[in-house]
Design a protein around this motif. Structure first.
Motif, PDB file in Angstrom:
ATOM      1  N   GLY A 183     -26.779 -29.055  24.142  1.00  0.00           N
ATOM      2  CA  GLY A 183     -25.825 -29.636  23.216  1.00  0.00           C
ATOM      3  C   GLY A 183     -25.777 -31.144  23.180  1.00  0.00           C
ATOM      4  N   LEU A 184     -26.771 -31.810  23.771  1.00  0.00           N
ATOM      5  CA  LEU A 184     -26.848 -33.266  23.734  1.00  0.00           C
ATOM      6  C   LEU A 184     -28.281 -33.712  23.959  1.00  0.00           C
ATOM      7  CD1 LEU A 184     -25.179 -34.621  27.041  1.00  0.00           C
ATOM      8  CD2 LEU A 184     -26.607 -32.601  26.816  1.00  0.00           C
ATOM      9  N   PRO A 185     -28.656 -34.938  23.569  1.00  0.00           N
ATOM     10  CA  PRO A 185     -30.029 -35.412  23.750  1.00  0.00           C
ATOM     11  C   PRO A 185     -30.341 -35.686  25.224  1.00  0.00           C
ATOM     12  CG  PRO A 185     -28.862 -36.685  22.072  1.00  0.00           C
ATOM     13  CD  PRO A 185     -27.843 -35.888  22.791  1.00  0.00           C
ATOM     14  N   LEU A 186     -31.627 -35.753  25.542  1.00  0.00           N
ATOM     15  CA  LEU A 186     -32.062 -35.990  26.912  1.00  0.00           C
ATOM     16  C   LEU A 186     -31.497 -37.284  27.475  1.00  0.00           C
ATOM     17  CD1 LEU A 186     -33.758 -35.604  29.462  1.00  0.00           C
ATOM     18  CD2 LEU A 186     -35.736 -36.455  28.218  1.00  0.00           C
ATOM     19  N   LYS A 187     -31.512 -38.376  26.705  1.00  0.00           N
ATOM     20  CA  LYS A 187     -31.026 -39.652  27.227  1.00  0.00           C
ATOM     21  C   LYS A 187     -29.582 -39.555  27.681  1.00  0.00           C
ATOM     22  CE  LYS A 187     -30.426 -44.556  26.256  1.00  0.00           C
ATOM     23  NZ  LYS A 187     -29.080 -44.526  26.893  1.00  0.00           N
ATOM     24  N   ASN A 188     -28.758 -38.882  26.909  1.00  0.00           N
ATOM     25  CA  ASN A 188     -27.361 -38.716  27.299  1.00  0.00           C
ATOM     26  C   ASN A 188     -27.237 -37.935  28.603  1.00  0.00           C
ATOM     27  OD1 ASN A 188     -27.565 -39.218  24.384  1.00  0.00           O
ATOM     28  ND2 ASN A 188     -25.339 -39.039  24.385  1.00  0.00           N
ATOM     29  N   TYR A 189     -28.081 -36.917  28.742  1.00  0.00           N
ATOM     30  CA  TYR A 189     -28.059 -36.125  29.975  1.00  0.00           C
ATOM     31  C   TYR A 189     -28.472 -36.991  31.162  1.00  0.00           C
ATOM     32  CZ  TYR A 189     -28.768 -32.263  33.207  1.00  0.00           C
ATOM     33  OH  TYR A 189     -28.688 -31.424  34.301  1.00  0.00           O
ATOM     34  N   CYS A 190     -29.517 -37.785  30.993  1.00  0.00           N
ATOM     35  CA  CYS A 190     -29.976 -38.657  32.071  1.00  0.00           C
ATOM     36  C   CYS A 190     -28.918 -39.692  32.431  1.00  0.00           C
ATOM     37  CB  CYS A 190     -31.281 -39.343  31.678  1.00  0.00           C
ATOM     38  SG  CYS A 190     -32.733 -38.267  31.733  1.00  0.00           S
ATOM     39  N   ASP A 191     -28.200 -40.203  31.440  1.00  0.00           N
ATOM     40  CA  ASP A 191     -27.124 -41.156  31.714  1.00  0.00           C
ATOM     41  C   ASP A 191     -26.057 -40.529  32.613  1.00  0.00           C
ATOM     42  OD1 ASP A 191     -28.314 -43.147  30.240  1.00  0.00           O
ATOM     43  OD2 ASP A 191     -26.998 -42.923  28.489  1.00  0.00           O
ATOM     44  N   ILE A 192     -25.725 -39.281  32.349  1.00  0.00           N
ATOM     45  CA  ILE A 192     -24.728 -38.587  33.166  1.00  0.00           C
ATOM     46  C   ILE A 192     -25.230 -38.437  34.598  1.00  0.00           C
ATOM     47  CG2 ILE A 192     -23.586 -36.357  33.524  1.00  0.00           C
ATOM     48  CD1 ILE A 192     -23.418 -36.139  30.446  1.00  0.00           C
ATOM     49  N   LEU A 193     -26.511 -38.110  34.775  1.00  0.00           N
ATOM     50  CA  LEU A 193     -27.062 -37.980  36.127  1.00  0.00           C
ATOM     51  C   LEU A 193     -27.052 -39.307  36.862  1.00  0.00           C
ATOM     52  CD1 LEU A 193     -30.102 -35.527  35.851  1.00  0.00           C
ATOM     53  CD2 LEU A 193     -27.738 -35.042  36.481  1.00  0.00           C
ATOM     54  N   ARG A 194     -27.334 -40.388  36.161  1.00  0.00           N
ATOM     55  CA  ARG A 194     -27.283 -41.709  36.783  1.00  0.00           C
ATOM     56  C   ARG A 194     -25.876 -42.021  37.265  1.00  0.00           C
ATOM     57  NH1 ARG A 194     -29.151 -45.129  32.054  1.00  0.00           N
ATOM     58  NH2 ARG A 194     -28.814 -46.921  33.420  1.00  0.00           N
ATOM     59  N   PHE A 195     -24.885 -41.709  36.438  1.00  0.00           N
ATOM     60  CA  PHE A 195     -23.495 -41.904  36.835  1.00  0.00           C
ATOM     61  C   PHE A 195     -23.156 -41.035  38.044  1.00  0.00           C
ATOM     62  CE2 PHE A 195     -19.110 -40.190  36.335  1.00  0.00           C
ATOM     63  CZ  PHE A 195     -18.430 -41.314  36.759  1.00  0.00           C
ATOM     64  N   ARG A 196     -23.566 -39.791  38.006  1.00  0.00           N
ATOM     65  CA  ARG A 196     -23.284 -38.864  39.098  1.00  0.00           C
ATOM     66  C   ARG A 196     -23.914 -39.342  40.411  1.00  0.00           C
ATOM     67  NH1 ARG A 196     -25.056 -33.350  40.155  1.00  0.00           N
ATOM     68  NH2 ARG A 196     -24.255 -32.820  42.229  1.00  0.00           N
ATOM     69  N   HIS A 197     -25.131 -39.912  40.335  1.00  0.00           N
ATOM     70  CA  HIS A 197     -25.812 -40.378  41.536  1.00  0.00           C
ATOM     71  C   HIS A 197     -25.077 -41.542  42.186  1.00  0.00           C
ATOM     72  CE1 HIS A 197     -29.064 -40.875  44.332  1.00  0.00           C
ATOM     73  NE2 HIS A 197     -29.343 -42.094  43.908  1.00  0.00           N
ATOM     74  N   SER A 198     -24.238 -42.216  41.423  1.00  0.00           N
ATOM     75  CA  SER A 198     -23.498 -43.354  41.973  1.00  0.00           C
ATOM     76  C   SER A 198     -22.303 -42.912  42.819  1.00  0.00           C
ATOM     77  CB  SER A 198     -23.008 -44.261  40.841  1.00  0.00           C
ATOM     78  OG  SER A 198     -21.943 -43.660  40.109  1.00  0.00           O
ATOM     79  N   PHE A 199     -21.972 -41.611  42.846  1.00  0.00           N
ATOM     80  CA  PHE A 199     -20.826 -41.140  43.618  1.00  0.00           C
ATOM     81  C   PHE A 199     -20.952 -41.495  45.095  1.00  0.00           C
ATOM     82  CE2 PHE A 199     -19.906 -37.361  40.534  1.00  0.00           C
ATOM     83  CZ  PHE A 199     -19.531 -38.261  39.563  1.00  0.00           C
ATOM     84  N   ASP A 200     -22.184 -41.408  45.639  1.00  0.00           N
ATOM     85  CA  ASP A 200     -22.372 -41.714  47.054  1.00  0.00           C
ATOM     86  C   ASP A 200     -21.987 -43.155  47.356  1.00  0.00           C
ATOM     87  OD1 ASP A 200     -23.221 -39.154  47.614  1.00  0.00           O
ATOM     88  OD2 ASP A 200     -25.351 -39.630  47.497  1.00  0.00           O
ATOM     89  N   SER A 201     -22.340 -44.073  46.453  1.00  0.00           N
ATOM     90  CA  SER A 201     -21.968 -45.472  46.644  1.00  0.00           C
ATOM     91  C   SER A 201     -20.457 -45.641  46.587  1.00  0.00           C
ATOM     92  CB  SER A 201     -22.632 -46.350  45.575  1.00  0.00           C
ATOM     93  OG  SER A 201     -24.033 -46.314  45.677  1.00  0.00           O
ATOM     94  N   LEU A 202     -19.821 -44.961  45.632  1.00  0.00           N
ATOM     95  CA  LEU A 202     -18.369 -45.064  45.506  1.00  0.00           C
ATOM     96  C   LEU A 202     -17.665 -44.506  46.739  1.00  0.00           C
ATOM     97  CD1 LEU A 202     -17.876 -44.024  41.774  1.00  0.00           C
ATOM     98  CD2 LEU A 202     -17.564 -46.303  42.757  1.00  0.00           C
ATOM     99  N   LYS A 203     -18.163 -43.391  47.267  1.00  0.00           N
ATOM    100  CA  LYS A 203     -17.548 -42.811  48.453  1.00  0.00           C
ATOM    101  C   LYS A 203     -17.678 -43.733  49.658  1.00  0.00           C
ATOM    102  CE  LYS A 203     -19.552 -38.674  47.956  1.00  0.00           C
ATOM    103  NZ  LYS A 203     -19.916 -37.251  48.197  1.00  0.00           N
ATOM    104  N   ALA A 204     -18.726 -44.558  49.663  1.00  0.00           N
ATOM    105  CA  ALA A 204     -18.927 -45.518  50.747  1.00  0.00           C
ATOM    106  C   ALA A 204     -18.181 -46.826  50.504  1.00  0.00           C
ATOM    107  CB  ALA A 204     -20.424 -45.801  50.918  1.00  0.00           C
ATOM    108  N   GLY A 205     -17.457 -46.897  49.380  1.00  0.00           N
ATOM    109  CA  GLY A 205     -16.710 -48.100  49.075  1.00  0.00           C
ATOM    110  C   GLY A 205     -17.528 -49.197  48.428  1.00  0.00           C
TER     111      GLY A 205
END
Length: 247
Positions: A183-205
Motif C-alpha cells: 500500500g505504499l512505494p518502496l522509498k516510503n517503506y525504506c524511510d520507515i525502516l531508517r526511522f525504526r533503526h534509529s530507536f537504538d540510538s534514542l534508547k541510548a539517549g
C-alpha cells in the motif's frame, strides 16, 4: 508496588526468518488500563488479544505511517507475530494495501490458535510457527528475495535503483509490487525502516544516529513526521507507554 507493562519477544526458526521478524507478547498484569504508543516500524502484525472480559479476538494490522495511541486493558494479554514484507504474499497470501494505518478482524480460530494457547507464550509461538510453515507451498522469487535481503540488511538505507540493479528487476515493477501488496512505494517503506533503526540510538539517549541520515535537522524532520515528537522529547521520556523504546 505497581505492576508495569511486560514485553517479551522470540525469534522465528531459520526457515521462517525471511518472513517473520519475531513473535511477541505484551501483558498488562495490573488492575488499571495502560496507555500504549507505537511508532511506524515497517512491520505487519497479526494480533491475538484476550482478557477476563472479552473472548479471544484476532486482527491483522497493516503498515503504519504515523504514531498510533491505544489502551492496553487491565489484566490482559496481547500476543502476536511481526511479519516482514515477503510474508504478505507468501504467508498471508493477501494484500494489506487496503489496511494501511488500519486493521481488520480475522476469523476466530485463525492459524488454529485458541483461547488456551495464550496461556503459554512458547507454546503459542510453536503453534503459530507450525501454521506458517505449512503456508510455504512454493519457492520465493529470487528477485523478491534479493530485494528483501537488501532492504533489511541496510535498514532501509538503499535506493530503489540500487535494489533494481542488484535484483535485476525494474524500479517500476518493484514499486508496483509494493503498492499492490503493502500500500505504499518502496522509498516510503525504506524511510520507515531508517526511522525504526534509529530507536537504538534514542534508547541510548543519543539524539542523532551515526548513519542513515544526512544531518541532525534531517533526522529531526523524520521523527516529527513519524512520531510527532522531537528526538530530544523521545530520548528523555522514560515512560513505558512507548513500547518500541522501552522494550
Amino acid at each position: 508496588m505497581k505492576e508495569t507493562i511486560q514485553v517479551t519477544s522470540l525469534a522465528p526458526n531459520e526457515a521462517l526468518s525471511p518472513f517473520i521478524e519475531s513473535y511477541w507478547m505484551i501483558r498488562n498484569p495490573s488492575d488499571q488500563d495502560e496507555e500504549l504508543v507505537t511508532f511506524p516500524d515497517g512491520g505487519i502484525d497479526v494480533y491475538f488479544f484476550s482478557n477476563n472480559e472479552f473472548p479471544l479476538h484476532v486482527s491483522l494490522v497493516g503498515l503504519e505511517t504515523q504514531k498510533q495511541q491505544g489502551i492496553m486493558p487491565k489484566q490482559s494479554v496481547l500476543m502476536g507475530v511481526r511479519l516482514n514484507l515477503l510474508a504478505v504474499e507468501y504467508l498471508l497470501k493477501r494484500s494489506v494495501a487496503d489496511i494501511l494505518n488500519d486493521r481488520t478482524s480475522l476469523t476466530p480460530g485463525y492459524a488454529g490458535i485458541e483461547q488456551e494457547d495464550l496461556e503459554d507464550f512458547n507454546d503459542f509461538c510453536g503453534k503459530l510457527g507450525h501454521y506458517f510453515t505449512s503456508q510455504l507451498d512454493h519457492a520465493i522469487d529470487s528477485r523478491k528475495r534479493i530485494m528483501s535481503d537488501l532492504i533489511y540488511q541496510t535498514n532501509g538505507s538503499i535506493t530503489v535503483n540500487e535494489i533494481a540493479q542488484s535484483a535485476n528487476w525494474s524500479s517500476r515493477q518493484i514499486n508496483r509490487y509494493f503498492n499492490k501488496w503493502l500500500g505504499l512505494p518502496l522509498k516510503n517503506y525504506c524511510d520507515i525502516l531508517r526511522f525504526r533503526h534509529s530507536f537504538d540510538s534514542l534508547k541510548a539517549g543519543e539524539l542523532f544516529p551515526d548513519r542513515g541520515f544526512n544531518d541532525q535537522s534531517h533526522y529531526i524532520r523524520f521523527t516529527r513526521k513519524y512520531a510527532s515528537l522531537t528526538p530530544k522529547q523521545l530520548a528523555h521520556d522514560k515512560s513505558d507507554r512507548f513500547i518500541q523504546l522501552s522494550s
